[in-house]
Design a protein around this motif. Structure first.
Motif, short mmCIF file in Angstrom:
data_model
loop_
_atom_site.label_atom_id
_atom_site.label_comp_id
_atom_site.label_asym_id
_atom_site.label_seq_id
_atom_site.Cartn_x
_atom_site.Cartn_y
_atom_site.Cartn_z
N ARG A 222 36.59 35.23 40.97
CA ARG A 222 37.59 36.26 40.67
C ARG A 222 38.85 35.65 40.06
O ARG A 222 39.41 36.17 39.09
CB ARG A 222 37.92 37.03 41.95
N ARG A 223 39.29 34.54 40.64
CA ARG A 223 40.51 33.90 40.16
C ARG A 223 40.35 33.42 38.72
O ARG A 223 41.26 33.59 37.90
CB ARG A 223 40.87 32.71 41.06
N GLU A 226 40.35 36.56 36.37
CA GLU A 226 41.67 37.21 36.28
C GLU A 226 42.73 36.33 35.62
O GLU A 226 43.80 36.82 35.24
CB GLU A 226 42.13 37.63 37.68
N VAL A 231 43.28 40.54 31.13
CA VAL A 231 42.49 41.00 32.26
C VAL A 231 43.44 41.55 33.32
O VAL A 231 44.29 40.83 33.83
CB VAL A 231 41.63 39.87 32.86
N ARG A 233 42.43 43.42 36.22
CA ARG A 233 41.87 43.14 37.55
C ARG A 233 40.35 43.07 37.47
O ARG A 233 39.74 43.41 36.46
CB ARG A 233 42.30 44.19 38.58
N VAL A 234 39.76 42.61 38.58
CA VAL A 234 38.31 42.50 38.70
C VAL A 234 37.88 43.31 39.92
O VAL A 234 38.52 43.25 40.96
CB VAL A 234 37.89 41.02 38.87
N VAL A 253 35.18 44.17 34.82
CA VAL A 253 36.44 43.55 34.42
C VAL A 253 37.29 44.59 33.71
O VAL A 253 36.87 45.16 32.68
CB VAL A 253 36.19 42.35 33.49
#
Length: 306
Positions: A222-223, A226, A231, A233-234, A253
């Motif tokens: 995720r990190r 993002e 981007v 958020r996920v 995404v």
């Protein structure tokens, strides 16, 4: 807008030839040890013979699974038969665990009420079994590292340990006349089976329950995603394994709306794919990355629980 690849992976090295050879060797060992158990009256050899038969059945299951996993994908089975190797490994390990418990229980009974054992003959049949197991291990060594092959290798390793234990008990009986050594060795064979069987069973169930593949940290995934510009958020980030050698990932995404107006989303998709493939052990070709404009995500969040 998203990326999805629905083709199943090409068949890889399933170890079909190695498993066939190991199965034939194991069946030969079984026949020899049946004769040996009758001649010597050894509980350790008898249970090792039962263990060998169980392992032969396990190798047969592994071979059957290996044959199925080589079948191509179809419109009905889009992943082919890839998961059969996991099912076979789970079944093999469950049977091994049951045999281990049975052997320990029976050995306790023989400790209480020992019976005479022919030590010299036991050495001979134990040595024959060990030789056959070593050959089978050499055949399987270096094969694919799927759960199916790991379970098959474990079957033969346990057979080899059982043969060593039988030889040790025979030597003790010959030198000391202490026939309870046979029961203790039978118990040891059972105890040796169980821990590794539990490990493989747990890993097999993990694949079937679609838990995150070992070593993959979804927080890190995720990190990384993002961290890309645009981007927002996920969400709906999932990872699982179709089989032990096919870890996959799916993720939504959310991007700034302007990325879809200026065509930047396609470029960003490629960057995200490259990032995931470069940092994490997943099959990016068979993973799904769904790109969403921020306006769509807001509408989705208002209408549904995300």
């Amino acid at each position: 807008m998203g990326h999805q690849h629905s083709h199943a992976p090409a068949p890889g090295g399933s170890g079909r030839g190695r498993l066939t050879a190991a199965l034939c060797i194991t069946l030969g060992i079984f026949l020899v040890q049946v004769i040996g158990a009758v001649v010597t009256g050894s509980l350790a050899l008898l249970f090792d013979t039962v263990h060998v038969l169980t392992d032969a059945a396990g190798l047969a299951m592994a071979l059957f699974a290996a044959v199925l996993t080589e079948r191509p994908a179809t419109e009905r089975r889009t992943w082919g038969w890839k998961r059969m190797e996991v099912l076979a490994a789970a079944l093999q390990s469950a049977v091994l665990l049951a045999v281990g418990v049975f052997v320990v229980v029976q050995a306790i009974g023989r400790l209480i009420d020992p019976e005479p054992v022919a030590g010299a003959e036991l050495v001979v049949f134990g040595a024959i079994g060990l030789l056959g197991n070593v050959v089978a291990l050499l055949v399987l060594f270096g094969g694919s590292k799927t759960l199916n092959m790991k379970a098959a290798f474990l079957e033969v390793v346990n057979d080899a340990l059982g043969s060593v234990a039988v030889i040790v008990s025979a030597v003790v009986i010959m030198l000391t006349g202490w026939v309870r050594a046979d029961a203790i060795v039978a118990m040891l064979i059972g105890v040796l089976i169980m821990p590794r069987a539990v490990t493989i069973l747990r890993e097999s169930l993990g694949v079937l329950l679609e838990t995150v593949p070992p070593g993959l940290d979804l927080t890190e995934v995720r990190r990384h995603i993002e961290a890309h510009p645009h981007v927002v958020r996920v969400h709906d980030l999932h990872a699982s394994r179709i089989s032990t050698d096919l870890p996959i990932l799916s993720v939504h995404v959310v991007l700034d709306d302007e990325c879809f107006g200026d065509g930047h989303s396609a470029e960003l998709l490629g960057e995200i794919q490259s990032c995931i493939a470069g940092h994490f052990e997943v099959s990016i070709e068979h993973s799904t990355i769904q790109l969403e404009p921020l306006s769509h995500y807001r509408h989705e969040a208002e209408g549904f629980t995300v």
